[in-house]
Design an enzyme around this catalytic site. Structure first.
Site, PDB file in Angstrom:
ATOM      1  NE  ARG A 150       9.976  -1.940   0.714  1.00 23.36           N
ATOM      2  CZ  ARG A 150       9.048  -1.449  -0.106  1.00 23.36           C
ATOM      3  NH1 ARG A 150       9.259  -0.363  -0.778  1.00 23.36           N
ATOM      4  NH2 ARG A 150       7.899  -2.074  -0.231  1.00 23.36           N
ATOM      5  NE  ARG A 158       1.077  -3.348  -6.106  1.00 22.42           N
ATOM      6  CZ  ARG A 158       1.669  -2.519  -5.239  1.00 22.42           C
ATOM      7  NH1 ARG A 158       1.361  -1.239  -5.248  1.00 22.42           N
ATOM      8  NH2 ARG A 158       2.549  -2.966  -4.373  1.00 22.42           N
ATOM      9  NE  ARG A 182      -2.209  -1.835  -3.054  1.00 21.92           N
ATOM     10  CZ  ARG A 182      -1.030  -1.455  -2.550  1.00 21.92           C
ATOM     11  NH1 ARG A 182      -0.906  -0.273  -1.998  1.00 21.92           N
ATOM     12  NH2 ARG A 182      -0.011  -2.270  -2.595  1.00 21.92           N
ATOM     13  NE  ARG A 193       4.228  -6.057  -0.837  1.00 17.67           N
ATOM     14  CZ  ARG A 193       3.231  -5.336  -1.327  1.00 17.67           C
ATOM     15  NH1 ARG A 193       2.089  -5.911  -1.646  1.00 17.67           N
ATOM     16  NH2 ARG A 193       3.363  -4.050  -1.484  1.00 17.67           N
ATOM     17  CE  LYS A 197       5.667   3.072   1.696  1.00 18.07           C
ATOM     18  NZ  LYS A 197       5.158   1.738   1.945  1.00 18.07           N
TER      19      LYS A 197
HETATM   20  P1  AMP Z   1       5.931  -1.219  -2.895  1.00 15.08           P
HETATM   21  O1  AMP Z   1       4.997  -0.862  -3.992  1.00 15.08           O
HETATM   22  O2  AMP Z   1       6.693  -0.022  -2.377  1.00 15.08           O
HETATM   23  O3  AMP Z   1       5.280  -2.015  -1.796  1.00 15.08           O
HETATM   24  O4  AMP Z   1       7.061  -2.163  -3.552  1.00 15.08           O
HETATM   25  C1  AMP Z   1       6.745  -3.395  -4.136  1.00 15.08           C
HETATM   26  C2  AMP Z   1       7.936  -4.299  -4.188  1.00 15.08           C
HETATM   27  O5  AMP Z   1       9.000  -3.659  -4.925  1.00 15.08           O
HETATM   28  C3  AMP Z   1       8.560  -4.647  -2.865  1.00 15.08           C
HETATM   29  O6  AMP Z   1       7.894  -5.735  -2.242  1.00 15.08           O
HETATM   30  C4  AMP Z   1       9.989  -4.997  -3.277  1.00 15.08           C
HETATM   31  O7  AMP Z   1      10.050  -6.273  -3.874  1.00 15.08           O
HETATM   32  C5  AMP Z   1      10.272  -3.973  -4.355  1.00 15.08           C
HETATM   33  N1  AMP Z   1      10.843  -2.717  -3.799  1.00 15.08           N
HETATM   34  C6  AMP Z   1      10.306  -1.467  -3.864  1.00 15.08           C
HETATM   35  N2  AMP Z   1      11.083  -0.552  -3.247  1.00 15.08           N
HETATM   36  C7  AMP Z   1      12.152  -1.247  -2.772  1.00 15.08           C
HETATM   37  C8  AMP Z   1      13.303  -0.891  -2.010  1.00 15.08           C
HETATM   38  N3  AMP Z   1      13.536   0.375  -1.623  1.00 15.08           N
HETATM   39  N4  AMP Z   1      14.181  -1.887  -1.685  1.00 15.08           N
HETATM   40  C9  AMP Z   1      13.979  -3.157  -2.061  1.00 15.08           C
HETATM   41  N5  AMP Z   1      12.907  -3.570  -2.750  1.00 15.08           N
HETATM   42  C10 AMP Z   1      11.992  -2.636  -3.115  1.00 15.08           C
END
Ligand code: AMP
Length: 211
Positions: free
Chosen positions: A88, A156, A123, A167, A13
């Site tokens: 999400r 990360r 990554r 996740r 994404k």
């Molecule tokens: P990502 O980089 O989008 O995978 O986000 C990393 C982490 O940020 C996720 O595992 C969640 O802990 C938090 N996070 C990001 N976006 C959201 C969202 N829309 N709702 C809840 N948690 C989020």
């Protein structure tokens, strides 16, 4: 264009959002990036989110909804935006509707979980500008150094194997329902993403009707 990107963590994404953002000249808004920055800066939001993000759990809806509300009020969002990682959950999607945001398309980027695990554990992300790389599929010119700004690349914390597995589980439990939410609105388009970034980009622009 107001675009929502769905897809498991590691489905590509972020990479594709950056490409679309450049081509269409609209901001790429990643809630994950916003939260990670808050964590790094030690803000109240960062402190609140830390226990969730580091375990691979979702941050509570009210927190992310407020983040997005604020961000979408900024001037650069007037002509459209790409939401990467928000909504999400179904309540987050409903909150977006309540904000009066009329989404043009919802693009779901699909990848097998096994491929994702390999991708995420390989990554690397720039500690400064957040550009992402992969040690095998999208390596930087110089190992450990960002091509764009020359700063150090990091792994990360939430890309650790155990966190990745969690996740993915969380994704399948909460976010898959969003696909039905947007399918029912007639907004959902689906694109398969394998290990070729360019090929996926071509498929995406075709799906968006912008070749
Ligand atoms: P990502 O980089 O989008 O995978 O986000 C990393 C982490 O940020 C996720 O595992 C969640 O802990 C938090 N996070 C990001 N976006 C959201 C969202 N829309 N709702 C809840 N948690 C989020």
């Amino acid at each position: 264009m107001k675009l929502v990107l769905l897809g498991a963590p590691g489905a590509g994404k972020g990479t594709q959002a950056a490409i679309i953002s450049k081509k269409q000249n609209i901001p790429h808004i990643s809630t994950g990036d916003i939260i990670r920055k808050a964590l790094k800066d030690g803000t109240d939001l960062g402190k609140e989110a830390k226990e969730y993000i580091n375990k691979g759990l979702l941050v509570p809806d009210d927190i992310v909804i407020n983040i997005i509300k604020e961000r979408l009020n900024e001037k650069d969002c007037l002509n459209g935006f790409i939401l990467d990682g928000f909504p999400r959950t179904v309540p987050q999607g409903e909150a977006l509707d309540k904000m009066g945001v009329v989404v043009d398309k919802v693009l779901s980027i699909e990848t097998d979980d096994e491929v994702i695990t390999e991708r995420l554990t390989g990554r690397r992300q720039c500690s400064n500008c957040n550009t992402t790389y992969h040690i095998k599929y999208n390596a930087p010119k110089l190992e450990g150094i960002c091509d764009v700004c020359g700063k150090e690349l990091i792994i990360r914390e939430d890309d650790a194997k155990e966190t990745v597995i969690n996740r993915l589980k969380v994704y399948h439990e909460s976010t898959e329902q969003l696909k039905d939410f947007y399918k029912n609105k007639g907004l959902l388009v689906t694109v398969m993403s394998e290990n070729n970034i360019e090929e996926t980009t071509v498929r995406i622009f075709k799906a968006l009707g912008d070749e």
